[in-house]
Write an enzyme that holds these catalytic residues in place. Structure first.
Site, PDB file in Angstrom:
ATOM      1  N   SER A  97       0.964  -1.331  -0.104  1.00  0.00           N
ATOM      2  CA  SER A  97      -0.084  -0.195   0.110  1.00  0.00           C
ATOM      3  C   SER A  97       0.995   1.278  -0.143  1.00  0.00           C
ATOM      4  CB  SER A  97      -0.874  -0.011   1.331  1.00  0.00           C
ATOM      5  OG  SER A  97      -1.884   0.923   1.385  1.00  0.00           O
ATOM      6  N   ASP A 147      -9.269  -6.713  -3.708  1.00  0.00           N
ATOM      7  CA  ASP A 147      -8.417  -5.373  -3.141  1.00  0.00           C
ATOM      8  C   ASP A 147      -9.596  -4.110  -3.844  1.00  0.00           C
ATOM      9  OD1 ASP A 147      -7.158  -3.094  -2.715  1.00  0.00           O
ATOM     10  OD2 ASP A 147      -5.156  -4.155  -2.956  1.00  0.00           O
ATOM     11  N   HIS A 175      -7.405  -5.676   0.493  1.00  0.00           N
ATOM     12  CA  HIS A 175      -6.077  -4.927   0.240  1.00  0.00           C
ATOM     13  C   HIS A 175      -4.817  -5.221   1.114  1.00  0.00           C
ATOM     14  CE1 HIS A 175      -3.907  -1.207  -1.023  1.00  0.00           C
ATOM     15  NE2 HIS A 175      -3.999  -0.852   0.267  1.00  0.00           N
TER      16      HIS A 175
END
Length: 201
Positions: A97, A147, A175
């Site tokens: 991320s 995600d 995610h």
């Protein structure tokens, strides 16, 4: 098994908290997402798995996260400082991320300091759309099939653009798919690392 210890690293004016395990294998730097910290890698066992395999591992708390105080210098300078402080030679950067965004910034600014790349549901892919073909190091892409923050189409785009890349889709993964399926994450990560940088080679 190699002992994991807390270490304070100076990167310019920044004092960074980190978790470190020495090793004879390739050096690896673990970054973190916006809601996590270096300790997350300890909690899910990634630090232990990599240390047990013989790799040198550094999990960093970025400025303002975990136990690292706020420090306003560019991310590239933070990472370069961490690498230089430990004398690492072209480590593998691992970033989920937000950490993936940091990895992108660093490899496009200091490609000479990166030996490999692992992006997990990385954000801000579109900011570097035309640059991914420039990445020359081995790259592992790990994405959750579900995600909602950085859709799988991003992973497929990266796989198409980055010459030496491997794509793993974690079925049912969100995610932070490495948290959903740590056994899949560890298997794929260790397989990737051992393929390119076997510890006993």
């Amino acid at each position: 098994m190699n002992t994991i210890t807390k270490k304070t690293i100076s990167a310019g004016p920044c004092e960074l908290n980190s978790l470190h395990a020495p090793g004879t294998g390739k050096s690896i730097i673990l970054l973190h997402g916006a809601n996590f910290s270096a300790e997350t890698w300890h909690e899910i066992g990634t630090l232990d798995q990599l240390a047990r395999a013989g790799f040198e591992v550094l999990a960093l708390d970025m400025p303002g996260f975990g136990l690292s105080s706020e420090c306003r210098i560019p991310t590239v300078e933070v990472l370069a400082g961490g690498i230089q402080a430990l004398g690492m030679v072209r480590p593998v950067l691992i970033g989920p991320s937000m950490g993936g965004r940091h990895c992108q910034e660093f490899i496009f600014t200091r490609p000479d300091m990166v030996g490999g790349l692992v992006l997990v549901g990385s954000v801000d892919i579109e900011k570097n759309n035309d640059r991914f073909k420039m990445i020359e190091v081995p790259c592992l892409l790990v994405w959750g099939s579900d995600d909602k923050v950085s859709p799988v189409k991003n992973a497929k785009f990266l796989h198409q653009e980055i010459p030496n890349s491997r794509l793993v889709i974690v079925e049912g993964g969100s995610h932070p798919c490495y948290l959903d399926r740590p056994e899949v994450w560890h298997k794929e990560l260790l397989g990737f690392l051992n393929t390119h940088w076997p510890v006993d080679a």
